[in-house]
Structures are given as C-alpha cells and as structure tokens.
Design a protein around this motif. Structure first.
Motif, PDB file in Angstrom:
ATOM      1  N   SER A 216       1.207   3.979  -0.801  1.00  0.00           N
ATOM      2  CA  SER A 216       1.475   2.321   0.402  1.00  0.00           C
ATOM      3  C   SER A 216       2.727   2.941   1.140  1.00  0.00           C
ATOM      4  O   SER A 216       2.816   1.830   1.362  1.00  0.00           O
ATOM      5  N   PRO A 346      -1.248  -2.278  -7.953  1.00  0.00           N
ATOM      6  CA  PRO A 346      -0.496  -1.215  -7.696  1.00  0.00           C
ATOM      7  C   PRO A 346      -1.414  -0.167  -9.198  1.00  0.00           C
ATOM      8  O   PRO A 346      -2.166  -1.002  -9.969  1.00  0.00           O
ATOM      9  N   TYR A 355       0.611  -3.640 -15.449  1.00  0.00           N
ATOM     10  CA  TYR A 355       0.754  -3.095 -14.289  1.00  0.00           C
ATOM     11  C   TYR A 355       2.184  -3.066 -13.626  1.00  0.00           C
ATOM     12  O   TYR A 355       2.774  -4.577 -14.057  1.00  0.00           O
ATOM     13  N   ARG A 357       4.232  -5.093 -10.218  1.00  0.00           N
ATOM     14  CA  ARG A 357       3.848  -4.815  -8.820  1.00  0.00           C
ATOM     15  C   ARG A 357       4.671  -4.089  -7.608  1.00  0.00           C
ATOM     16  O   ARG A 357       6.059  -4.396  -8.319  1.00  0.00           O
ATOM     17  N   PHE A 358       4.530  -3.246  -6.507  1.00  0.00           N
ATOM     18  CA  PHE A 358       5.947  -2.623  -5.998  1.00  0.00           C
ATOM     19  C   PHE A 358       6.102  -3.330  -4.908  1.00  0.00           C
ATOM     20  O   PHE A 358       5.829  -3.802  -4.207  1.00  0.00           O
ATOM     21  N   ARG A 401       8.958   6.572  -5.843  1.00  0.00           N
ATOM     22  CA  ARG A 401       7.688   6.870  -4.680  1.00  0.00           C
ATOM     23  C   ARG A 401       7.274   7.602  -4.346  1.00  0.00           C
ATOM     24  O   ARG A 401       8.234   7.924  -2.966  1.00  0.00           O
ATOM     25  N   ASP A 407      -0.057   5.064  -5.606  1.00  0.00           N
ATOM     26  CA  ASP A 407       1.047   4.569  -6.448  1.00  0.00           C
ATOM     27  C   ASP A 407      -0.383   3.195  -6.881  1.00  0.00           C
ATOM     28  O   ASP A 407       0.157   2.308  -7.128  1.00  0.00           O
ATOM     29  N   CYS A 408      -1.533   3.422  -5.703  1.00  0.00           N
ATOM     30  CA  CYS A 408      -1.947   1.793  -5.719  1.00  0.00           C
ATOM     31  C   CYS A 408      -3.063   2.299  -5.341  1.00  0.00           C
ATOM     32  O   CYS A 408      -3.667   2.634  -4.552  1.00  0.00           O
TER      33      CYS A 408
END
Length: 704
Positions: A216, A346, A355, A357-358, A401, A407-408
């Motif tokens: 991401s 993610p 999960y 979320r970022f 990250r 990462d997703c």
C-alpha cells in the motif's frame, strides 16, 4: 431476522466489506446424487455419458450443524466429480468457510459447469444462469417469487430449502439437456474438453484464493506522484494557452487540437482528418490518446503545439492511472464511493482471525467521524464493524508498514468463458476472445507502474513471472504452417530481426539502427497476424517507442504490400479462414471445441484471423498452468507453497517464499514439457496440423 443481501461475490470481500463472519459465509447447501454412473467403460465423461445423467435424491445441509458438515465432507471425500452452475463461486466460498473443505476441495475432482456447457452450446447466448436456461431448454421454471431476487427471512425458511434443492436438481437437468443439444461432429464436450475446463476452474479458484499482493505504501507514493504530475502539467500548459482540467478545459483542448490539425494540413497533409477518431454523437475530432499520438507524429518536436500535446498526454496518462487503478485499489471506484469491488483488503495479522484496516497516520484525524456520519455510504458497515475502523489501529502498526513486503491483497473476479459482447459491465468478463479474464480490478491490464507495486507477502520472498516466449507467433506458425516462421523457431533465430531483414537488406551491416529496426520488425510480425493496416502499424510503433521511432508511412505500406511474398502460408491460411467464416458463419477449434460466429466478414477480418490464434494460445497457457498448479502442490509438501496469483494471457505470476525459486521454475518447465508430449495439447496440435513438434520456450522475470 432477514438474511443479508449479497453485494460482493468473493469470500474475502464478503468478510471484510460486508462484515460476514467466516462461519456464516455458507449458510445452506444442497447436493443431488445421480441415479447411476453413466460414464463409459474407461471411466471418462463423454457427451453421451453426460446426456444420460438423471438426478436422484437431493440432500439438504444446514451448515451451522456439525453433523451436516460431517456428512457433506464425507460425500466430497469419496466423490470424484462435482457438477454445478458457476461452480468456482461455490467452491471458493466452501474452501474459505472451513479448513476441512479447503483440504478436500484441493483440485482432484473433475468439475463440470453448466455455464461453460452453455457457452460451448451457443457462445452468442446470454442465457447462462439456471433461471434462464431452464425455460429456454424446456426443462423447468421457478415460481415467480424464486425467479426474482427474492430475500429469505431465515436459514430455516422452508422456501429456501426448496430453492436450494431445486437448484441442484435442475443443474443436472440443464447439463444433460445441453449435452444432448451439442452439435454433432464436434470436439465440444469430449473428455479432453471436459478435463481442460475442469483444470481451468481449479486454476481460477487457486488464483482467487491467493489474491494479488500489494504494498500500500508504494501505491500511495504513486498516487502522490500522479497528483503532482497532474498539477505540474496543468501549470505548464497555462504558459502555452492550454487549459487542462476544470471549467473551460474542453473548449481549450478543442481549440488546441484544431490548431494542430490546421498546421498539419498547411504542411501538405490534407488527409489528416481521415486518420482521426470522431465522437459518436457530434462527429467531432475526439481528444483521445490515439488522436494525440497521430497529431504528434506530424508536428515538429520543438513546436508549441507538440509540447502542448505532450503535456496533455502526461496529464491524460496520470488521470487514467488514478481513475482506473489507484483510486479503485486504494479507495473506491472514482465516481462511486459505494463501489468497493476493486478495493484492497489488508492481509491478516499473523495469529489473528480478523482483519485490521490500514490508513496512513496523517489520515486518521477526523476520518472515522466523517465515514460514520449518516450521509456516508460506509456508515452502516463501519458502525457494525468498529474493530475494523482506523480507530482500532496504533501508530506503531501503521508506521511498521514497509515497501518490501505486501500488506494487502486485491481479489479480482475471474471469468473462464468469454462474453457475448465486448463489455465489462455486469457479471461477465468483458472480452469476446476465448481466454480467461478478470475485473475488479482489471489486473491483466495493469501498466508497468502498477505492477511495480506488487510485492511478495513472504518475508524475503519474490514475485516470479514466467512468460511463454512469443506464443501467439508460434501458434500462428503452427496453425498456418508458415515455413519462414517455423524455421526461425526450429533454428532458434530471432524472428523479429528476421522480419526486419525483409524490409532492410542492410540490417546486419547497420548496427546503430538494429535496435530500432528490430522494434519495427516485432510490430510487423504481430501486424501480419492480425492484418493491421499501415497507419495502425505506424501509430503503434510510434506510441510504443515513446515517439523515438517515427518512420514514413510508405515503409509500412510496403510491409502490407509484401505480406503475401514474405509470409505466403500465413497469408493463404488467413484467406481460407475468411472464406470459412463467410461460408459457414462460424469457426471452431479442435480438441476443446470453442467456436465463434461471424456475420459481417468485411468488418470482422481482424477478429476472424485473431480468434484461432489468441484462443489456442490461451488454451495452451491454461494447460500449462493447470499442470504447474499440480506440480507446485506436490513439490511443496514440506515447505511453504508458492502461490500462483495472476495470469496475463501468456504469463503467470507466482508469489514465491524464500528458497523456493527452483521449484517454481522447474514446475513450469515440467508443465510445459508435458503439453509437448504426444498426448499433450501442443503435441496433439502439431500432429493435427501435420507439423513436426514446434519448440516452446519461456522467459523468467524476478522482482522483490
């Protein structure tokens, strides 16, 4: 209680965007047993065997009950064939629902799908669902409430049970009737055809499970770069009286295009308008990328008009990258904030079955309040899933990250059979060629800049791409028997350089021009396949070289004139295809039986000669991918399994754990070798066309 309306048709999307618990992904299931096994003495499924299928008892399963799952697992364990409608959807949800199903549905079954059978029966028909096929084939019809998008109130609703049981029973009826109606003297629904599509279904399920791993951070960095490029282009364009974006931009661009056309006409190219695309409604010159490239070919590079069109190109390219790829991946569809079909999900935190979320740390302030407002399309989802909002994150997690590790994931929808028309709306794949496609996102058309944001989900892992070398040209050489191409491949010569030599006799004595001329030779080879015009070749060479190659039109006109002499067998084969399409109205391919109907021969010349080449190349890639999937599974029993996550027509991409490069490359090599055996698809094609075995090769590309 009312069962939720299903908006997303991938298990990971259902979990993340609709907050469906993993244990609720599959609520009910039904299985219809056959009255008897109709296979022939060799145990193979044939068209005759399928036409004789008769549905027997139907069993209903409540998937919340342990005993029902135990019975279903035992049935799957001992079955060797599974029949369904859009079966990849059902298998994907079952595999995600419980780990037992993931292990049991490991690709060993033969999958037979009514949607594929319907395509083979009539590729022009848009009726491929059970609700449409039943009445069309005169087999059954649902009552009015079930024929529409009816919502059931509870898993124990007796109408839901009846609907599930009807669906599985009717699947058998439809499949048997489609087999009866298959044309005679055809390769449709032969054992080889059935096995081919079964492998294709398994390959698509494998890619669907894997997802496309992204960084991401890389995507966000690119979004910032594209925003900066748009801003810079707009500012520079103002200095030359060109407005890009905003109020008055359309009028400004139209005026600029008109100026360019006038200057080109005054320079002696009065027919320039004939080369340009026009808008459908007003028949005005469109501001398309193709028109921009054509105009730039005729303008001096130092001129104000050339520089303006170049800036417009940078602006246009950045806008397209944002709208088509970056916005849908990072946020939502550009003009529809409720459409999250292509949005990234993610990766799970190791050891947690949920999960997180970022969001960038700078985006946290006020973000949740805005999203949870009543006017937000995300309000309902976010309020029900508070643990997945940005508030649940710590800055430590966000800052951890790194660009080197994914990462997703993106989870595109895959389509095995082509659409009736070239249109990516609705529930079809959007291509009329006989190859698998995907959308949401359109991963097979990712530009190189987006591909650079794909990285391994494994620490110290790699992305390995395996690309069949010049496969469409090899297929065309085999199908047509073109000896000049066959000799080049058998002697391991450079086919593109050979084609350039037919235009420039001094190719080998002019090393300074060889790179440019080879690029033209490459375009000539593909133009030969698809009967491209001189203007099309010139435009594409210019565009692909970034404006570095701008040869006179008469060179490309010479290429078109000399095709019959340079590629005599290919030219003859293409003429025969056009005659076949005109006389029969249809072209069918051997062994797998894909066919395509044609009605306007003059307008469809390129499509007619394209269909056998692209579809055969796609079939070959699917055969190799199917064998490679099995090879990887067998070689990875004592270590992490590399994950095939994407196929781009003539290439597959594999997310590879550390120290697994060797098994990825060897698995592909062995798969390619298997299709070249006498019983393999490529070996069978060589024998069918009375040719010696034409060698296949592949290239390996590795990135971190």
């Amino acid at each position: 209680m009312r069962l939720p309306s299903q908006k997303y048709f991938h298990p990971r999307k259902s979990e993340y965007w609709q907050c469906v618990d993993r244990n609720d992904l599959v609520i009910t299931c039904a299985v219809t047993l056959m009255e008897k096994d109709t296979r022939d003495s060799s145990g193979q499924w044939t068209k005759q065997a399928i036409s004789e299928l008769v549905p027997g008892e139907t069993i209903f399963f409540d998937m919340s009950k342990g005993i029902d799952n135990e019975v279903l697992c035992n049935w799957i364990k001992y079955a060797d064939t599974i029949i369904g409608s859009n079966i990849q959807f059902d298998i994907s949800y079952l595999r995600r629902f419980r780990n037992e199903y993931k292990f049991l549905l490991d690709g060993r079954h033969t999958y037979i799908d009514t949607t594929i059978a319907a395509y083979l029966w009539n590729e022009l028909s848009s009726s491929r669902s059970l609700k449409k096929l039943g009445p069309l084939l005169g087999q059954f019809s649902y009552d009015e409430s079930l024929a529409s998008d009816h919502r059931f109130n509870h898993p124990n609703d007796h109408r839901l049970k009846r609907y599930n049981c009807q669906d599985t029973h009717n699947t058998v009826l439809v499949l048997a009737e489609l087999a009866k109606r298959m044309p005679t003297n055809t390769h449709k629904f032969t054992p080889f055809c059935i096995n081919h599509y079964s492998q294709a279904i398994n390959s698509v399920i494998t890619m669907s499970d894997s997802g496309i791993p992204f960084s991401s951070l890389r995507l966000e960095k690119m979004r910032e770069e594209m925003d900066a490029q748009i801003k810079s282009s707009r500012e520079q364009a103002k200095d030359i009286d060109l407005r890009l974006g905003g109020k008055g931009s359309h009028i400004s661009k139209t005026k600029f295009f008109d100026e360019a056309i006038t200057e080109i006409q005054e320079a002696g190219n009065e027919d320039i308008l004939d080369l340009l695309d026009k808008t459908e409604k007003n028949k005005q010159v469109s501001h398309s990328k193709r028109n921009r490239i054509i105009l730039m070919q005729y303008l001096p590079q130092h001129s104000r008009l050339y520089q303006g069109l170049e800036l417009f190109g940078k602006f246009q390219d950045a806008q397209k990258l944002l709208s088509t790829y970056l916005y849908p991946l990072l946020l939502h569809k550009r003009n529809d904030p409720t459409n999250l079909n292509a949005s990234l999900i993610p990766l799970m935190i190791k050891g947690q079955e949920k999960y997180t979320r970022f969001f960038k740390a700078t985006e946290l302030t006020g973000e949740v309040d805005e999203l949870q407002s009543k006017s937000s399309p995300f309000a309902e989802t976010l309020n029900r899933c508070s643990d997945r909002t940005p508030q649940s994150l710590t800055n430590r997690f966000i800052d951890s990250r790194v660009e080197e590790v994914a990462d997703c994931n993106a989870f595109p929808s895959w389509f095995i059979t082509p659409s009736k028309v070239k249109n990516d709306s609705g529930s079809q794949g959007g291509t009329i060629q006989g190859r698998i496609t995907c959308k949401d996102p359109h991963a097979q058309t990712f530009p190189s800049s987006i591909k650079e944001c794909i990285c391994s989900r494994f620490k110290d892992g790699k992305i390995i791409g395996l690309d069949l070398s010049q496969i469409e040209l090899r297929v065309a050489a085999l199908l047509s028997g073109e000896q000049s191409m066959i000799r080049s491949y058998q002697d391991k010569r450079d086919l593109h350089a050979d084609r350039a030599r037919t235009l420039w006799s001094n190719y080998d004595t002019q090393p300074d021009t060889q790179k440019q001329r080879r690029q033209v030779g490459k375009m000539m080879n593909f133009a030969d396949l698809f009967l491209a015009s001189a203007n099309t070749m010139r435009e594409q060479v210019y565009a692909q070289s970034g404006g570095d190659i701008n040869l006179p039109l008469d060179i490309y006109q010479q290429v078109v004139r000399t095709r019959p002499e340079v590629r005599p067998q290919l030219n003859k084969w293409q003429k025969q295809l056009l005659i076949e399409a005109k006389v029969n109205g249809v072209i069918e391919l051997p062994f797998i039986g894909q066919s395509r109907q044609f009605s306007n021969i003059a307008a469809e010349r390129s499509e007619i000669v394209n269909f056998p080449v692209q579809t055969t190349a796609s079939n070959l890639m699917m055969q190799i991918q199917g064998a490679m999937t099995r090879n990887l599974k067998a070689k990875s029993k004592k270590r992490k399994e590399p994950l095939i996550f994407l196929q781009v027509f003539d290439a597959v991409y594999v997310d590879t754990p550390p120290q697994c490069d060797d098994i990825v490359v060897s698995s592909f090599q062995e798969a390619m070798d298997s299709v070249m055996q006498p019983s393999g698809y490529w070996g069978m094609l060589c024998k069918y066309h009375n040719q010696e075995l034409l060698p296949l090769e592949f290239d390996v590309e590795t990135s971190n």
